[in-house]
Design a protein around this motif. Structure first.
Motif, PDB file in Angstrom:
ATOM      1  N   SER A  57     -15.157 -32.029   0.763  1.00  0.00           N
ATOM      2  CA  SER A  57     -14.703 -31.194   1.878  1.00  0.00           C
ATOM      3  C   SER A  57     -13.218 -30.892   1.785  1.00  0.00           C
ATOM      4  N   GLY A  58     -12.915 -29.603   1.751  1.00  0.00           N
ATOM      5  CA  GLY A  58     -11.519 -29.152   1.718  1.00  0.00           C
ATOM      6  C   GLY A  58     -10.768 -29.607   2.956  1.00  0.00           C
ATOM      7  N   SER A  94     -11.366 -24.680  11.818  1.00  0.00           N
ATOM      8  CA  SER A  94     -12.016 -24.744  10.504  1.00  0.00           C
ATOM      9  C   SER A  94     -13.219 -23.790  10.455  1.00  0.00           C
ATOM     10  N   HIS A  98     -13.493 -20.773   7.983  1.00  0.00           N
ATOM     11  CA  HIS A  98     -14.563 -20.949   6.981  1.00  0.00           C
ATOM     12  C   HIS A  98     -15.908 -20.817   7.690  1.00  0.00           C
ATOM     13  N   ASP A 103     -15.007 -25.981   6.868  1.00  0.00           N
ATOM     14  CA  ASP A 103     -14.869 -26.618   5.552  1.00  0.00           C
ATOM     15  C   ASP A 103     -14.909 -28.140   5.629  1.00  0.00           C
ATOM     16  N   TYR A 104     -15.377 -28.677   6.767  1.00  0.00           N
ATOM     17  CA  TYR A 104     -15.690 -30.108   6.803  1.00  0.00           C
ATOM     18  C   TYR A 104     -17.184 -30.324   6.538  1.00  0.00           C
ATOM     19  N   CYS A 106     -20.168 -30.669   4.110  1.00  0.00           N
ATOM     20  CA  CYS A 106     -20.161 -31.188   2.735  1.00  0.00           C
ATOM     21  C   CYS A 106     -21.423 -30.859   1.954  1.00  0.00           C
TER      22      CYS A 106
END
Ligand code: 8LQ
Length: 465
Positions: A57-58, A94, A98, A103-104, A106
């Motif tokens: 995750s970014g 986020s 995204h 982007d959390y 996964c």
């Protein structure tokens, strides 16, 4: 010491497993082991979960890089407490950057099994993406907790909460299915549905019932109108999540008295599903135990996010130990509670929230230097004779002063309420320790909640929301 049952990351539980029918525990070792040994295993797991999130995750990579830490640093709980908390605002951001899941997340979209979300009517909703494998693990964990509440295979579980974006009902249903119960996914919220629920309950006589506490009280009122005594439903266990209530003494008593069933409080946050990881049990029916090998619960100072000692008040911070789709690592709840570590009558060695979760930090009313929780008003009014069962709290600024008005239903006819008004007003004032303007209205004139109650009307300009 025997090994912790099925303790692995990523988790995968034997879908055919059921405990010994005479055991009060689903996993006897995990539930009753020395808490220090369990914590040691959890610490290793926290590192594994963080390694997984860092690699996939970014969001977490960026966040932890900025804080100058990496998963390998987490060799103690003191080190874990340095991990910056995740806020709901960050999750919304986020997801905006995204879309749609942030982007959390996964896992690949193809692995997502269910999409749920926040149901608030203002602001951008947050989407919850739950992986296929996570869904199974959630079912297993929550089946384990239902077992702890005394629900058994073959029992009928009546789910009387919204079947929509709200995860509570789906989580209860999935858990009951895994436990080999028969589920009646009744739902809630549609016109005329409460009266129908009363009739179905009387006809099917389920062993267990799930809803919000407000809705259970509403159901009891409707049953009375339908001339059916809720005790005739024959319920054994009623478990509640979504809002304070099941741990508010007078609300709890009102539900117990109406239905004649054991009342169990549970629930954390939808993001944290399996959300029942804070839950009472049949043997320890009051408060909520923190099932630390399912979700890691910390009670923290709301400024520093370091844990407070047992016995103290703080805000819950949650970390998933098994979720792989949208793992939450130190999610700040913004709620308030107090935790203790004591011998639990059920034999589980978990910490406990003896008074449940009292409410949200944002909902606390600050009036002339005093803090008032809306649940305290509820707790008081339910002890008052001729209270009509619903109320509103209006907070207003007059000049430079905050004023709190409590408007409560009264079952007495207009014209015969002066004694009710003066004694309830002064009683409430001394119970809360702040000045209150008290008004009464006719019974059945304030709106009843079909889901979570919203009783506070905050008219002050400077307040959030
Ligand atoms: N909240 C949830 N459960 C609570 C409880 N038992 N006592 C006091 N407050 C409670 C799907 C589950 O029911 C969890 C849930 O309701 O998730 P939501 O919709 O994300 O709402 C979470 C908030 O509900 C918590 O932060 C508590 O304020 C409250």
């Amino acid at each position: 010491m025997a090994a912790m049952e099925e303790w692995a990351f990523p988790a995968r539980y034997d879908q055919d497993y059921l405990p010994d029918p005479d055991s009060p525990y689903w996993f006897p070792v995990r539930e009753t082991m020395d808490p220090a040994e369990r914590d040691a295993a959890v610490l290793v797991r926290l590192r594994e979960v963080m390694e997984y999130a860092y690699a996939n995750s970014g969001f977490y990579r960026t966040k932890w890089d900025a804080a100058g830490l990496e998963p390998a640093d987490i060799t103690s709980f003191e080190a874990f407490e340095q991990v910056p908390v995740v806020t709901k605002a960050e999750m919304r951001e986020s997801q905006a950057n995204h879309p749609p899941f942030g982007d959390y997340t996964c896992v690949d979209r193809s692995e997502i099994h269910h999409i749920h979300g926040t149901s608030g009517t203002t602001g951008a909703p947050t989407a919850f993406a739950l992986g296929r494998r996570d869904w199974e693990v959630i079912a297993d964990n929550q089946a384990r907790i239902l077992w702890g509440m005394g629900v058994r295979p073959g029992d009928t579980v009546f789910v009387a909460a919204l079947f929509s974006l709200y995860l509570g009902s789906w989580g209860a249903m999935t858990a009951a299915e895994r436990l080999r119960c028969n589920v009646l996914p009744f739902g809630a919220g549609a016109q005329g549905m409460t009266a129908r629920a009363v009739n179905w309950l009387a006809r099917i006589r389920p062993a267990a019932f799930y809803a919000t506490p407000s809705y259970a009280l509403r159901l009891a009122e409707v049953a009375e109108k339908e001339k059916i005594d809720p005790r005739e439903f024959g319920l054994k266990v009623m478990f509640f999540s979504g809002e304070p209530g099941a741990s508010v003494p007078s609300v709890r008593r009102a539900i117990e008295d109406s239905f004649g069933a054991t009342v169990i409080d549970c629930g954390t946050m939808a993001e944290m599903t399996p959300f029942m990881s804070a839950s009472a049990t049949a043997g320890t029916p009051d408060g909520m135990l923190l099932w630390q090998d399912i979700v890691w619960h910390e009670v923290c100072d709301p400024e520093t996010f370091r844990t407070v000692p047992y016995g103290s008040e703080g805000t819950p911070v949650y970390t998933h130990l098994e979720r792989t789709s949208q793992p939450m690592i130190r999610l700040a709840s913004n709620d308030l509670t107090r935790w203790v570590m004591e011998d639990n009558p059920c034999g589980r060695t978990y910490p406990k929230l003896p008074d449940g979760v009292y409410g949200r930090i944002d909902d606390m009313i600050h009036i002339r230097g005093e803090n008032v929780y809306p649940t305290e008003v509820d707790n008081y009014l339910r002890t008052v004779e001729n209270y009509g069962g619903e109320h509103q709290i209006i907070v207003r600024r007059t000049g430079s002063m905050d004023e709190m008005i409590v408007r409560a239903e009264c079952t007495l006819p207009d014209g015969q309420r002066s004694e009710f008004e003066s004694s309830t007003g002064s009683g409430l004032q001394s119970f809360l320790g702040v000045r209150v303007t008290f008004e009464s209205v006719d019974a059945q004139t304030l709106e009843r909640a079909e889901h979570k109650s919203r009783r506070v009307v905050d008219e002050r300009e400077h307040t959030r929301r």
